[in-house]
Scaffold this motif. Structure first.
Motif, PDB file in Angstrom:
ATOM      1  N   ALA A  33       0.836  -1.192   0.000  1.00  0.00           N
ATOM      2  CA  ALA A  33       0.000   0.000   0.000  1.00  0.00           C
ATOM      3  C   ALA A  33       0.873   1.244   0.000  1.00  0.00           C
ATOM      4  O   ALA A  33       1.940   1.257   0.600  1.00  0.00           O
ATOM      5  N   VAL A  34       0.414   2.263  -0.708  1.00  0.00           N
ATOM      6  CA  VAL A  34       1.046   3.570  -0.659  1.00  0.00           C
ATOM      7  C   VAL A  34       0.019   4.496  -0.036  1.00  0.00           C
ATOM      8  O   VAL A  34      -1.082   4.644  -0.558  1.00  0.00           O
ATOM      9  N   ILE A  35       0.364   5.059   1.124  1.00  0.00           N
ATOM     10  CA  ILE A  35      -0.598   5.948   1.773  1.00  0.00           C
ATOM     11  C   ILE A  35       0.033   7.317   1.986  1.00  0.00           C
ATOM     12  O   ILE A  35       1.221   7.516   1.748  1.00  0.00           O
ATOM     13  N   GLY A  36      -0.772   8.229   2.436  1.00  0.00           N
ATOM     14  CA  GLY A  36      -0.306   9.579   2.682  1.00  0.00           C
ATOM     15  C   GLY A  36      -1.462  10.538   2.637  1.00  0.00           C
ATOM     16  O   GLY A  36      -2.494  10.223   2.041  1.00  0.00           O
ATOM     17  N   PRO A  37      -1.327  11.700   3.224  1.00  0.00           N
ATOM     18  CA  PRO A  37      -2.396  12.690   3.219  1.00  0.00           C
ATOM     19  C   PRO A  37      -2.694  13.159   1.790  1.00  0.00           C
ATOM     20  O   PRO A  37      -1.918  12.885   0.875  1.00  0.00           O
ATOM     21  N   LEU A 214      -8.857  -1.044   5.623  1.00  0.00           N
ATOM     22  CA  LEU A 214      -8.528  -1.886   4.481  1.00  0.00           C
ATOM     23  C   LEU A 214      -7.014  -2.015   4.334  1.00  0.00           C
ATOM     24  O   LEU A 214      -6.481  -3.118   4.170  1.00  0.00           O
ATOM     25  N   VAL A 215      -6.332  -0.898   4.422  1.00  0.00           N
ATOM     26  CA  VAL A 215      -4.878  -0.895   4.228  1.00  0.00           C
ATOM     27  C   VAL A 215      -4.198  -1.801   5.246  1.00  0.00           C
ATOM     28  O   VAL A 215      -3.383  -2.662   4.908  1.00  0.00           O
ATOM     29  N   MET A 216      -4.553  -1.627   6.502  1.00  0.00           N
ATOM     30  CA  MET A 216      -3.905  -2.390   7.566  1.00  0.00           C
ATOM     31  C   MET A 216      -4.218  -3.879   7.439  1.00  0.00           C
ATOM     32  O   MET A 216      -3.427  -4.734   7.790  1.00  0.00           O
ATOM     33  N   GLU A 217      -5.414  -4.169   6.914  1.00  0.00           N
ATOM     34  CA  GLU A 217      -5.820  -5.555   6.854  1.00  0.00           C
ATOM     35  C   GLU A 217      -5.119  -6.323   5.742  1.00  0.00           C
ATOM     36  O   GLU A 217      -4.749  -7.481   5.926  1.00  0.00           O
ATOM     37  N   ILE A 218      -4.934  -5.689   4.596  1.00  0.00           N
ATOM     38  CA  ILE A 218      -4.458  -6.507   3.478  1.00  0.00           C
ATOM     39  C   ILE A 218      -2.997  -6.306   3.119  1.00  0.00           C
ATOM     40  O   ILE A 218      -2.405  -7.161   2.476  1.00  0.00           O
ATOM     41  N   SER A 219      -2.385  -5.168   3.496  1.00  0.00           N
ATOM     42  CA  SER A 219      -1.053  -4.962   2.943  1.00  0.00           C
ATOM     43  C   SER A 219       0.028  -5.630   3.793  1.00  0.00           C
ATOM     44  O   SER A 219      -0.070  -5.698   5.010  1.00  0.00           O
ATOM     45  N   ALA A 237       1.894  -2.941  11.386  1.00  0.00           N
ATOM     46  CA  ALA A 237       2.036  -2.657  12.812  1.00  0.00           C
ATOM     47  C   ALA A 237       3.068  -1.560  13.045  1.00  0.00           C
ATOM     48  O   ALA A 237       2.887  -0.689  13.911  1.00  0.00           O
ATOM     49  N   GLU A 238       4.136  -1.592  12.265  1.00  0.00           N
ATOM     50  CA  GLU A 238       5.180  -0.570  12.441  1.00  0.00           C
ATOM     51  C   GLU A 238       4.671   0.806  12.042  1.00  0.00           C
ATOM     52  O   GLU A 238       4.937   1.799  12.712  1.00  0.00           O
ATOM     53  N   ILE A 239       3.933   0.840  10.920  1.00  0.00           N
ATOM     54  CA  ILE A 239       3.448   2.126  10.420  1.00  0.00           C
ATOM     55  C   ILE A 239       2.455   2.741  11.410  1.00  0.00           C
ATOM     56  O   ILE A 239       2.462   3.950  11.664  1.00  0.00           O
TER      57      ILE A 239
END
Lengths: 258, 429
Positions: A33-37, A214-219, A237-239
């Motif tokens: 996943a690529v996340i960010g504001p 969703l992000v935490m669950e699948i990536s 978990a780290e993020i």
């Protein structure tokens, strides 16, 4: 083994550095996943990989081939498919033909063959229809095959985009906010579906998403961008506990108690 | 009336009987009446009725063939208006082919082209130059004019030369999109005309504004094609090929990539579609139809000069496409027929009628208001009215309908080969 290697990737729009020296490695068969504001440069990052923009600096490698300087259609032929944040379907074309367009690069029919409707061309066309239908079944849109894409519901349009991308038989699938505008149930189904795609299709998935559940669950791996800079990477978990990430999303006061 | 149409729906026998009756009545009236434009128009109208019947496609083609090849030439052959009818029918055919070509560019690939007549001009001049003594001015070898037998090869040559120019024009022009593309193509159309107008020096290639006179008529085994009723069959033949080609391209990989480019360029590219090549192909194929008809036009008129290829011609063809329905083959055919007949028959007939009235002193009718002179006004009005009330055209474009059952069967193969999933499981929102 890494399938996508991005090193030192930089893109400027005038004075704005949209993507700034980003290094990212994506493992084959993983979900990343690529996340960010908002405005962090996530979509620009996708556009750089798929050749919509040319980077000012840096390198993008799919397997061992560099994608720099390649046109979008070349990159698609290399095996990268994507969906778009603001859905880009072929609106006035039927659902089935949308998916058939995804098969474009696999079809051999030429000008002369089409004009004379040779046996090979007809058989290929029939096969393409069947294969496209198969992808519609896969995303659960089979009964809509003859509708115009624009008449589908929002969630169905997103699924159609995925089906169209899958039809190109990608090695790497980029999903730009696949859950945007979906209700919780749809999001849950999407989560399952992304898992299933990976199991079934031997495809590596990179997604941009705002829905943290969703992000935490699948990536398996998450990269965080903020103002074009990669500020963190690691397992969910780290993020979750990363100070810089919390700061980027919630502001400084959230991490420094008053 | 409503009841009647409901009764007709689904009753194929009644439809056939009605159609045959209609054809019989109109052809009889055309056969007996001397030069009646109305009868001729009603006769042509039978093809539209045929389109709306629910007969199988193959049968429709056969009937259309019988009407076009047999009935129309035969029943109109008795009256003194024979050649003028055939002239109208021939010109309609020429415009239909061009409109179908433009339909590929505008309707399928979504590229607004306002200089389309340029390719028609290129086709016409290609034949015109070599079928008159003109080519002797600059060709180092060969005997000119070429004989009329070369016409048949020139249909192909005209097709390829126009396609080549389509590509050459497209390479620089396709860097711009939308409105800008329209303006650049408009410029290109004018450039071609002006170049033909001035290419009489330093080497006299096109004979400038004087035009090329006495172009050799087509000939085969000593049989010469001079009259419109003979050209009618040439045009019909080419038109058949054009319609077949358009339909095959439309529902193929190529047609899908055109539509994809029209709908969304970025998404199309991300499917592996080569943007420039796809657009160029649309330009080339569209141009080639025009080029072929250009050759026929030159042979039919036996005279080619730049005034036949003005901007108004390009606009006329565009109006045909928009009136008929962008992207719709039957629509565009209808649009081209309506506009051409309006131009050649209706406007002139109404003008003649009004002139007659004012000659008889019934009304005083100023020359300047003659309908035949108001083409631009009428086309403009048509465009505006259609943009507001029926933007999809007379016969809107239809997407193909696929048979779900047969696809279901076929797709099972793919499922076994590639993946094993229960299709019902999950993601069925």
């Amino acid at each position: 083994m890494s399938i996508l290697t991005v090193s030192n990737l930089t893109k400027q729009f005038g004075g704005l550095v949209a993507v700034n020296s980003v290094d990212i490695t994506v493992e084959k068969g993983s979900i990343t996943a690529v996340i960010g504001p908002n405005g962090a440069g996530k979509t620009t990052f996708f556009n750089l990989i798929t050749g919509v923009y040319q980077p000012d600096n840096g390198n993008v490698q799919l397997g061992s081939t560099s994608l720099i300087g390649k046109k979008p259609h070349d990159i698609a032929r290399q095996g990268i498919a994507r969906t778009f944040q603001n859905i880009r379907l072929f609106s006035n074309v039927t659902v089935l033909e949308n998916v058939m367009t995804g098969l474009h690069k696999q079809l051999k029919a030429g000008l002369v063959g089409t004009l004379f409707q040779t046996k090979t061309v007809r058989e290929e066309e029939k096969r393409a229809q069947e294969e496209a239908y198969h992808w519609l079944e896969y995303v659960g849109l089979a009964k809509h095959l003859n509708e115009d894409a624009k008449n589908l519901s929002y969630g169905a349009q997103r699924r159609l985009e995925i089906a169209r991308a899958l039809a190109t038989k990608p090695k790497l699938l980029l999903l730009d906010e696949p859950a945007a505008g979906m209700n919780p149930r749809e999001t849950r189904e999407l989560t399952e579906f992304i898992h299933r795609m990976r199991e079934d299709l031997d495809v590596t998935i990179v997604l941009i998403e705002h829905d943290m559940k969703l992000v935490m669950e699948i990536s398996e791996q998450i990269f965080v961008l903020d103002h074009g800079v990669k500020i963190a990477e690691g397992k969910p978990a780290e993020i979750r506990n990363n100070v810089k990430v919390i700061e980027a999303y919630l502001g400084k006061s959230a991490v420094t108690p008053a | 009336m409503h009841k009647l149409t409901n009764k007709l729906k689904g009753n194929k026998l009644a439809q056939i009987i009605l159609l045959v009756l209609y054809v019989l009545v109109t052809s009889l009236s055309l056969y007996l009446a001397q030069a009646s434009v109305t009868a001729f128009l009603l006769m042509l109208f039978s093809l539209l009725i045929l389109y709306y019947t629910e007969l199988p496609d193959r049968l429709k083609w056969v009937i259309a063939g019988v009407v076009l090849i047999g009935v129309i030439p035969f029943v109109s052959s008795t009256g003194p208006g024979y050649q003028s009818y055939m002239e109208v029918a021939t010109v309609v055919g020429i415009y239909v082919a061009m409109a179908l070509g433009l339909n590929i560019v505008v309707g399928l690939a979504g590229l607004l082209d306002l200089g389309f007549v340029a390719f028609f001009a290129i086709g016409a001049y290609t034949y015109g130059i070599f079928a008159t003594g003109q080519a002797a001015n600059f060709m180092p070898f060969g005997n000119f004019p070429l004989s009329g037998e070369s016409f048949w090869i020139f249909i192909l040559i005209g097709c390829f030369v126009a396609a080549l120019f389509g590509v050459l024009l497209g390479i620089p022009v396709l860097r711009v999109k939308g409105d800008y593309l329209a303006i650049v193509t408009l410029g290109f159309g004018e450039i071609i005309r002006i170049v033909f107008n001035n290419l009489d020096k330093p080497v006299n290639i096109t004979n400038g504004a004087m035009g090329l006179a006495s172009v050799k008529p087509p000939e085969i085994f000593g049989y010469q094609f001079v009259y419109p009723n003979q050209f009618y069959f040439i045009v019909l033949g080419i038109l058949l090929f054009v319609i077949l080609a358009v339909r095959r391209f439309e529902y193929s990989k190529i047609g899908r990539s055109w539509k994809a480019v029209r709908e969304n360029e970025i998404a199309a590219q991300s499917m592996g579609i080569h943007l420039v090549r796809t657009k160029l192909l649309a330009f080339a194929i569209g141009a080639s139809f025009s080029g072929m008809m250009g050759v026929v036009f030159a042979a039919k008129q036996t005279f080619v000069d730049p005034t036949s290829f003005t901007l108004l011609e390009s606009i006329t063809i565009l109006v045909m496409v928009i009136l008929g329905g962008m992207g719709s083959v039957p629509g565009v055919i209808l649009g081209a027929a309506v506009i051409t007949i309006l131009n050649l028959q209706v406007l002139t007939e109404v003008t003649n009628y009004l002139n007659q009235l004012s000659l008889d002193g019934v009304i005083s009718f100023p020359e300047a208001l003659a309908p035949a002179k108001m083409q631009r006004f009428i086309f403009g009005a048509i465009l505006i009215i259609f943009a507001i009330y029926r933007p999809q055209g007379l016969i809107p474009a239809k997407n193909p309908v696929f048979d779900e059952e047969s696809l279901k069967e076929g797709s099972k193969k793919h499922r076994k080969e590639q993946i094993t999933v229960e299709p019902d499981k999950g993601f069925q929102a």
